[in-house]
Structures are given as structure tokens and as C-alpha cells.
Design a protein around this motif. Structure first.
Motif, PDB file in Angstrom:
ATOM      1  N   GLU A  79      40.713  43.090  42.907  1.00 12.35           N
ATOM      2  CA  GLU A  79      39.680  42.143  43.302  1.00 12.35           C
ATOM      3  C   GLU A  79      40.175  41.193  44.395  1.00 12.35           C
ATOM      4  OE1 GLU A  79      39.065  38.403  40.524  1.00 12.35           O
ATOM      5  OE2 GLU A  79      39.319  40.187  39.280  1.00 12.35           O
ATOM      6  N   VAL A 100      38.523  41.693  47.814  1.00 14.54           N
ATOM      7  CA  VAL A 100      37.123  41.328  48.063  1.00 14.54           C
ATOM      8  C   VAL A 100      37.005  40.212  49.102  1.00 14.54           C
ATOM      9  CG1 VAL A 100      34.987  40.447  47.015  1.00 14.54           C
ATOM     10  CG2 VAL A 100      36.329  42.214  45.846  1.00 14.54           C
ATOM     11  N   GLU A 152      31.673  45.476  47.225  1.00 12.47           N
ATOM     12  CA  GLU A 152      30.812  45.695  46.059  1.00 12.47           C
ATOM     13  C   GLU A 152      31.375  46.806  45.162  1.00 12.47           C
ATOM     14  OE1 GLU A 152      26.054  45.707  45.248  1.00 12.47           O
ATOM     15  OE2 GLU A 152      26.751  46.752  47.043  1.00 12.47           O
ATOM     16  N   VAL A 161      34.205  45.428  43.050  1.00 11.45           N
ATOM     17  CA  VAL A 161      33.703  44.577  41.959  1.00 11.45           C
ATOM     18  C   VAL A 161      33.074  45.422  40.855  1.00 11.45           C
ATOM     19  CG1 VAL A 161      31.983  42.808  41.386  1.00 11.45           C
ATOM     20  CG2 VAL A 161      33.448  42.521  43.388  1.00 11.45           C
ATOM     21  N   CYS A 206      36.073  41.458  36.416  1.00  8.13           N
ATOM     22  CA  CYS A 206      36.257  40.777  37.705  1.00  8.13           C
ATOM     23  C   CYS A 206      35.827  39.319  37.564  1.00  8.13           C
ATOM     24  CB  CYS A 206      35.413  41.488  38.770  1.00  8.13           C
ATOM     25  SG  CYS A 206      35.661  40.861  40.428  1.00  8.13           S
ATOM     26  N   ARG A 209      32.675  37.469  42.008  1.00  7.14           N
ATOM     27  CA  ARG A 209      31.308  38.000  41.913  1.00  7.14           C
ATOM     28  C   ARG A 209      30.321  37.103  42.658  1.00  7.14           C
ATOM     29  NH1 ARG A 209      30.622  42.066  38.097  1.00  7.14           N
ATOM     30  NH2 ARG A 209      32.437  42.398  36.770  1.00  7.14           N
TER      31      ARG A 209
END
Length: 157
Positions: A44, A47, A74, A77, A83, A88
Motif C-alpha cells: 500500500e 499508492v 486501485e 488497494v 489497507c 483508501r
């Protein structure tokens, strides 16, 4: 390497704030590359760099590339059931702002509402974390000439 990730991320954010989206791309790419080396391709932690790349690409006039970066974020996640809520929320905001920039206002509202839901469920309705989503939703309602809804959301902010 973590220091370089932080430095390149901050530099990319600064370029984006200054409206220098093309210049933000190399810094965001370096942040992604070093994040991949330090963490993994499924972490994560990737991201935020993907979101930076998407924002810089969209601002530089490369919507297809921005869409690809958002899809990568996306996908990460979706593959991580636990996550963090913060990641998010950032993803939902990125998706919402991209949809708004593309003129897909209903989809933008959907993503921003998801951001507000996640933030308020975790941090509370009156939290600073939820305020950004309210603000961006209000701007979309302004674009739709729905002044009552926009004013209500601006009041929440």
C-alpha cells in the motif's frame, strides 16, 4: 532510500501545487521506483506515488496515463483487505478529482462520498479528514448549479 522517497514525493507535491505538472512527473516516478524497491510491488506504500503520478499526468494533459496510474493504485488497494483507511481515502479523493476533471461529475460525487464516508466513520463527521471530501463535493455541486447542496456542504467544511 526512505528519505529519497519522502524527498521526491514532497518535490512532486510542490511542483503540482505550483502548477508545474510536467516537472512533477520525474520526481513522482522516482518516488514510485524507490517505494517499489523498499517495500514491494504489492504494498500500500505504492499508492501515494501512483496518486502523485496520476495527478501530475492529468495536470500535464495526459488523462489516459493518469487513468492507468489510478487503476494501479486501485488494484493495490483492492488486493489488500486491511489497507489503511488513510490510503483508501486518498484513493477515493484521487479518483473523484480525476472524474471531476474529466467532466464525469456523478462518478466524481460517488468517489468523494466514499471518501467522506470512510473518513467520517473512522475519524468522525466533523473531522478535518472528512472536510476535504465535503469541500470537493461542494465544488462539484456548484458546477451543477445546485447551490443549496453546495452551500450546505461548504457549511460543513
Amino acid at each position: 532510500q526512505k528519505h529519497i522517497i519522502e524527498l521526491t514525493s514532497r518535490l512532486a507535491q510542490q511542483f503540482i501545487r505550483d502548477g508545474k505538472h510536467e516537472q512533477a512527473l520525474p520526481a513522482a516516478l522516482h518516488a514510485l521506483r524507490f517505494s517499489t524497491e523498499v517495500y514491494s510491488s504489492n504494498s500500500e506504500q505504492l499508492v501515494p506515488p501512483y496518486l502523485l503520478l496520476a495527478e501530475a499526468s492529468a495536470g500535464a494533459g495526459h488523462p489516459l496515463q493518469a487513468s492507468k496510474y489510478l487503476s494501479q493504485a486501485e488494484w493495490i488497494v483492492l488486493r489488500i483487505p486491511d489497507c489503511s483507511i488513510v490510503v483508501r481515502c486518498k484513493l477515493q479523493r484521487g479518483l473523484g478529482l480525476f472524474c471531476a476533471a474529466e467532466g464525469n461529475l456523478e462518478q466524481a460525487l460517488y468517489h468523494l462520498a466514499n471518501e467522506v464516508y470512510l473518513a467520517s466513520a473512522t475519524f468522525g463527521l466533523k473531522s478535518v479528514e472528512a472536510a476535504g471530501g465535503y469541500f470537493h463535493m461542494a465544488n462539484i455541486f456548484l458546477r451543477q448549479n445546485k447551490m443549496d447542496v453546495a452551500n450546505s456542504l461548504f457549511t460543513e467544511v
